[in-house]
Enzyme design. Structure first.
Site, PDB file in Angstrom:
ATOM      1  N   GLU A  93      -5.683   0.787  -2.315  1.00 32.55           N
ATOM      2  CA  GLU A  93      -5.354   0.071  -1.075  1.00 32.55           C
ATOM      3  C   GLU A  93      -4.996   1.126  -0.033  1.00 32.55           C
ATOM      4  O   GLU A  93      -3.900   1.673  -0.048  1.00 32.55           O
ATOM      5  CB  GLU A  93      -4.186  -0.896  -1.317  1.00 32.55           C
ATOM      6  CG  GLU A  93      -4.494  -2.011  -2.305  1.00 32.55           C
ATOM      7  CD  GLU A  93      -5.523  -2.995  -1.780  1.00 32.55           C
ATOM      8  OE1 GLU A  93      -5.771  -3.008  -0.553  1.00 32.55           O
ATOM      9  OE2 GLU A  93      -6.081  -3.755  -2.583  1.00 32.55           O
ATOM     10  N   CYS A 105      -0.127  -0.956   7.299  1.00 31.02           N
ATOM     11  CA  CYS A 105      -1.507  -0.502   7.091  1.00 31.02           C
ATOM     12  C   CYS A 105      -2.531  -1.391   7.777  1.00 31.02           C
ATOM     13  O   CYS A 105      -3.637  -0.947   8.081  1.00 31.02           O
ATOM     14  CB  CYS A 105      -1.814  -0.392   5.598  1.00 31.02           C
ATOM     15  SG  CYS A 105      -1.651  -1.948   4.692  1.00 31.02           S
TER      16      CYS A 105
END
Length: 456
Positions: A210, A244
């Protein structure tokens, strides 16, 4: 670090003994984990404030509440997910049954980041435990207060041979990556993700990465300007931009630039006050190095609003930058902070072309009521996930897989996809003994003729 091989060895023995596999045991341990999160809620809120200056609302809505909801969602469905699944069998296998049996990989390494130190540690752990694995959890060294509470929480729920914490800096991560894990789940930067994948490849360990990237936000001229402004400000400046999937740069149709930026300024004042960098409820930058890096980006454009900073608390006011060049440093890497470069456009084709010229982002956000614009953007641009007329919210539904594409990541999780990620799908054909097809064997005279009739 000398104890790391011993930890892995004990985890593998614990897994081999079958302690993690019974469904009722998994449900029971998840129930205990949920209760432990509730028990430690006040301490977690205090720790999140100490490490990142997250307000209580932000701490609960983006960390604690997300974890509690994830556990509830998984527990309600785990019985169904864990059952072997019958699937269709082709005519060539007449008389047999085809079954997919979900089984855990074994011992999983979860490397968590600092920006959401509770959620991004426990969310993958929930999936791994639900699937029946043991877990070694490596939290970030940049959030020591949260790590301390997390360690207490984990030890109150799990035997150390079931879930263990491995705390420390990059040297600990390096040592862990040399161990024979059965699966690795990493959340962090693209650069470190490549290191993780390289280490995993040496032992052929499957990974989920990720990562991140520069996630664009597009506001077309027909958007609800006031609502778009509030949702962009929320998505960008939550956790001081250290998210993010935060909008990394903004495309605004030239006809509405002034109106949108005025509404964004108003939203910033409404959310964070006239001096956000002095607001104790506004997030801080995690480290001096990261703070200095972000300050340097302020030189890459002209602040339309913001630009103020507080060096004593590592805070930078929400900043919108204009007159930014595509080749400037702020546009060459993920910003990961409260700075938002703004560009204008005349037609959507310009935007699509510019986004296509960059690596595939983790997220994309589009504000429009025009179906043709929506189809053009969603149909021509590849990205991990995103929203139309909102920001961030796709990450908060357990019904959607969350993950990147290309440089923004490999694999996905959340909800069923978390269980699926940490589960090997074992395929089994159970053949009948009541009859046999002689043509399958090399001694059959008419075997090839029959096979040609069937396989075509």
């Amino acid at each position: 670090m000398n104890s790391i091989p011993s930890i892995i060895s004990k985890h593998k023995a614990y897994f081999a003994a079958g302690h993690t596999r019974p469904l009722e045991s998994r449900l029971n341990i998840l129930r205990k984990l949920k209760q432990a999160v509730r028990t430690h809620e006040a301490d977690l809120i205090a720790a999140l404030y100490q490490d990142l200056h997250k307000s209580e609302q932000e701490a609960y809505s983006t960390e604690i509440g997300i974890v509690l909801e994830e556990i509830s969602f998984v527990m309600k469905r785990l019985r169904k997910w864990s059952k072997p699944k019958r699937v269709k069998t082709p005519l060539t296998h007449l008389g047999s049954k085809s079954i997919i049996i979900p089984e855990p990989y074994g011992t999983v390494l979860v490397i968590a980041p600092w920006n959401y130190p509770l959620q991004l540690a426990l969310s993958p752990l929930i999936g791994a435990i639900a699937a029946g694995n043991t877990v070694v959890l490596k939290p970030s060294e940049y959030t020591p207060a949260v790590s301390a509470i997390l360690s207490k929480l984990i030890s109150s729920v799990f035997p150390t041979d079931y879930v263990a914490m491995a705390e420390g800096g990059p040297d600990v991560s390096t040592a862990l990556l040399q161990q024979p894990f059965d699966y690795i789940f990493f959340t962090g930067s693209v650069a470190v993700g490549k290191i993780v994948m390289e280490a995993a490849a040496k032992q052929l360990i499957p990974v989920t990465l990720e990562l991140g990237g520069k996630s664009p936000c597009i506001v077309h001229k027909d958007a609800d300007i006031q609502l778009a402004a509030k949702r962009i400000v929320f998505g960008k400046f939550t956790n001081a931009g250290q998210t993010c999937i935060a909008p990394d740069y903004l495309f605004v149709h030239e006809d509405i630039k002034t109106k949108l930026t005025e509404e964004m300024k108003r939203a910033i004042r409404e959310f964070y006050g006239p001096q956000p960098e002095r607001n104790p409820q506004y997030g801080k930058i995690v480290s001096e190095r990261h703070y200095q890096r972000l300050l340097s980006f302020l030189n890459d454009g002209i602040p339309l609003t913001g630009g103020q900073s507080d060096p004593n608390h590592h805070k930078i006011a929400p900043t919108i930058l204009e007159q930014v060049r595509d080749d400037s440093p702020v546009m060459q890497e993920e910003i990961f902070g409260p700075i938002l470069p703004l560009f204008t456009y005349r037609n959507i084709g310009e935007v699509i072309e510019k986004v296509q010229s960059r690596p595939k982002p983790l997220a994309l956000y589009l504000f429009t009521t025009n179906k043709e614009i929506e189809r053009a953007v969603l149909g021509n641009l590849s990205f991990g996930g995103g929203c139309v007329n909102d920001t961030l919210m796709h990450v908060a539904t357990p019904y959607l897989p969350f993950g990147g594409v290309g440089e923004s990541g490999i694999g996905s999780y959340h909800g069923f996809d978390s269980f699926n990620t940490f589960t090997h799908k074992k395929s089994v054909v159970k053949q009948t003994n009541r009859f046999d097809f002689a043509f399958r064997y090399p001694s059959s005279k008419n075997g090839l003729r029959m096979i040609r009739k069937i396989l075509k």
